[in-house]
Enzyme design. Structure first.
Site, PDB file in Angstrom:
ATOM      1  N   GLY A   1       0.822  -1.209   0.000  1.00 49.12           N
ATOM      2  CA  GLY A   1       0.000   0.000   0.000  1.00 49.12           C
ATOM      3  C   GLY A   1       0.851   1.251   0.000  1.00 49.12           C
ATOM      4  O   GLY A   1       2.078   1.182   0.041  1.00 49.12           O
TER       5      GLY A   1
ATOM      6  N   GLU B   1       9.621  -2.034   4.838  1.00 49.63           N
ATOM      7  CA  GLU B   1      10.199  -1.183   3.786  1.00 49.63           C
ATOM      8  C   GLU B   1      10.917  -2.022   2.728  1.00 49.63           C
ATOM      9  O   GLU B   1      12.009  -1.673   2.263  1.00 49.63           O
ATOM     10  CB  GLU B   1      11.156  -0.140   4.397  1.00 49.63           C
ATOM     11  CG  GLU B   1      10.539   0.737   5.465  1.00 49.63           C
ATOM     12  CD  GLU B   1       9.485   1.710   4.940  1.00 49.63           C
ATOM     13  OE1 GLU B   1       9.313   1.820   3.714  1.00 49.63           O
ATOM     14  OE2 GLU B   1       8.823   2.357   5.774  1.00 49.63           O
TER      15      GLU B   1
ATOM     16  N   SER C   1       3.015  -0.354   8.531  1.00 47.20           N
ATOM     17  CA  SER C   1       3.858  -0.616   9.706  1.00 47.20           C
ATOM     18  C   SER C   1       3.002  -0.984  10.911  1.00 47.20           C
ATOM     19  O   SER C   1       3.351  -1.893  11.676  1.00 47.20           O
ATOM     20  CB  SER C   1       4.738   0.593  10.023  1.00 47.20           C
ATOM     21  OG  SER C   1       5.617   0.842   8.948  1.00 47.20           O
TER      22      SER C   1
HETATM   23  P1  ADP Z   1       2.724   3.121   6.591  1.00 48.24           P
HETATM   24  O1  ADP Z   1       3.664   2.135   7.222  1.00 48.24           O
HETATM   25  O2  ADP Z   1       1.823   2.497   5.549  1.00 48.24           O
HETATM   26  O3  ADP Z   1       3.423   4.357   6.071  1.00 48.24           O
HETATM   27  P2  ADP Z   1       1.871   3.673   9.290  1.00 48.24           P
HETATM   28  O4  ADP Z   1       1.426   2.384   9.908  1.00 48.24           O
HETATM   29  O5  ADP Z   1       3.246   4.139   9.640  1.00 48.24           O
HETATM   30  O6  ADP Z   1       1.697   3.616   7.698  1.00 48.24           O
HETATM   31  O7  ADP Z   1       0.877   4.882   9.686  1.00 48.24           O
HETATM   32  C1  ADP Z   1      -0.523   4.806   9.553  1.00 48.24           C
HETATM   33  C2  ADP Z   1      -1.119   5.940  10.377  1.00 48.24           C
HETATM   34  O8  ADP Z   1      -0.774   7.193   9.785  1.00 48.24           O
HETATM   35  C3  ADP Z   1      -2.628   5.973  10.428  1.00 48.24           C
HETATM   36  O9  ADP Z   1      -3.160   5.111  11.396  1.00 48.24           O
HETATM   37  C4  ADP Z   1      -2.901   7.436  10.773  1.00 48.24           C
HETATM   38  O10 ADP Z   1      -2.865   7.638  12.177  1.00 48.24           O
HETATM   39  C5  ADP Z   1      -1.718   8.186  10.190  1.00 48.24           C
HETATM   40  N1  ADP Z   1      -2.008   9.010   9.004  1.00 48.24           N
HETATM   41  C6  ADP Z   1      -1.412  10.201   8.716  1.00 48.24           C
HETATM   42  N2  ADP Z   1      -1.840  10.689   7.521  1.00 48.24           N
HETATM   43  C7  ADP Z   1      -2.738   9.790   7.024  1.00 48.24           C
HETATM   44  C8  ADP Z   1      -3.528   9.729   5.812  1.00 48.24           C
HETATM   45  N3  ADP Z   1      -3.474  10.675   4.864  1.00 48.24           N
HETATM   46  N4  ADP Z   1      -4.319   8.642   5.648  1.00 48.24           N
HETATM   47  C9  ADP Z   1      -4.381   7.693   6.591  1.00 48.24           C
HETATM   48  N5  ADP Z   1      -3.668   7.707   7.747  1.00 48.24           N
HETATM   49  C10 ADP Z   1      -2.841   8.733   7.970  1.00 48.24           C
END
Ligand code: ADP
Ligand code: ZN
Length: 206
Positions: free
Chosen positions: A19, A94, A26
């Site tokens: 995604g 990652e 994460s």
């Molecule tokens: P990834 O590993 O996919 O980058 P994370 O697990 O680190 O995602 O973070 C997800 C969290 O980021 C969500 O639960 C929410 O609190 C926060 N968040 C910040 N911006 C957004 C957004 N535009 N859409 C959804 N969640 C977001």
């Protein structure tokens, strides 16, 4: 409920959590790792060195601030060297930053009876397949594709919008930027902007 919940394979298998940025990959990886630890499985977590989120390269951090210890690696070969023979679950975060050999590594670990959980951004800032993620998604038993929320319109976001000085980055911008001068937003397909040339920028409503 995600699809890992009821999965009981004979031997090992591969799960991919794919995604865009901010889609919760994460968080989901950490959830699965915590549940594996509750089940008394021996877990090792690896993460590409390239992601220095919150400057915590030895941790997997989700945007909600939860963390777990991770072993930083630059290559798939470094993971192969560090996996212990008695490890039950190998989690890799990652994965888009790792080399193509991560596919044969994951396949080999699964063949050796291990549960392999791989999280990664499946498309780059252009919206095109990123690194080894497409192949990992193909060889996996289970794929979950997560979405963020488009910061422009509030619909499900499936694209990483790269911004440089507040403007959409050009298509010709490098896939991986070092130095971190760029910023990212989660956007839907309709709101995602990847201009081909500088002149295109003038047409954009930013
Ligand atoms: P990834 O590993 O996919 O980058 P994370 O697990 O680190 O995602 O973070 C997800 C969290 O980021 C969500 O639960 C929410 O609190 C926060 N968040 C910040 N911006 C957004 C957004 N535009 N859409 C959804 N969640 C977001
Ligand atoms: Zn949108």
């Amino acid at each position: 409920m995600t699809s890992d919940t009821y999965f009981t394979a004979r031997g090992g298998w591969i799960e991919v959590i794919a995604g865009v940025m901010f889609s919760g990959k994460s968080e989901e990886l950490l959830r699965r790792v915590r549940r594996a630890a509750i089940a008394k499985r021996r877990v090792q977590v690896f993460k590409s060195h390239l992601d220095g989120r919150y400057a915590g390269v030895f941790k997997v951090s989700s945007h909600d601030g939860r963390t777990t210890e991770a072993i930083p690696v630059d290559t798939a070969a470094q993971i192969a060297e560090r996996v212990h023979v008695d490890t039950d679950v190998v989690a890799i975060d990652e994965a888009q930053f790792l080399d193509e050999r991560v596919v044969s590594l994951a396949t080999d670990l699964a063949a050796r009876g291990k549960r392999v959980i791989v999280a990664g951004t499946d498309t780059d800032f252009r919206g095109e397949p990123f690194g080894a993620m497409p192949e990992l998604m193909a060889v996996a038993e289970i794929v979950d594709k997560l979405h963020a929320i488009c910061v422009r319109c509030g619909h499900p976001a499936s694209r990483n919008q790269r911004l440089i000085d507040g403007k959409p980055a050009l298509y010709s911008s490098p896939t991986i930027m070092v130095g971190g001068a760029e910023a990212y937003e989660a956007r839907c397909r309709a709101c995602h902007q990847v201009p081909r040339r500088d002149e295109d920028q003038a047409d954009l409503l930013i």
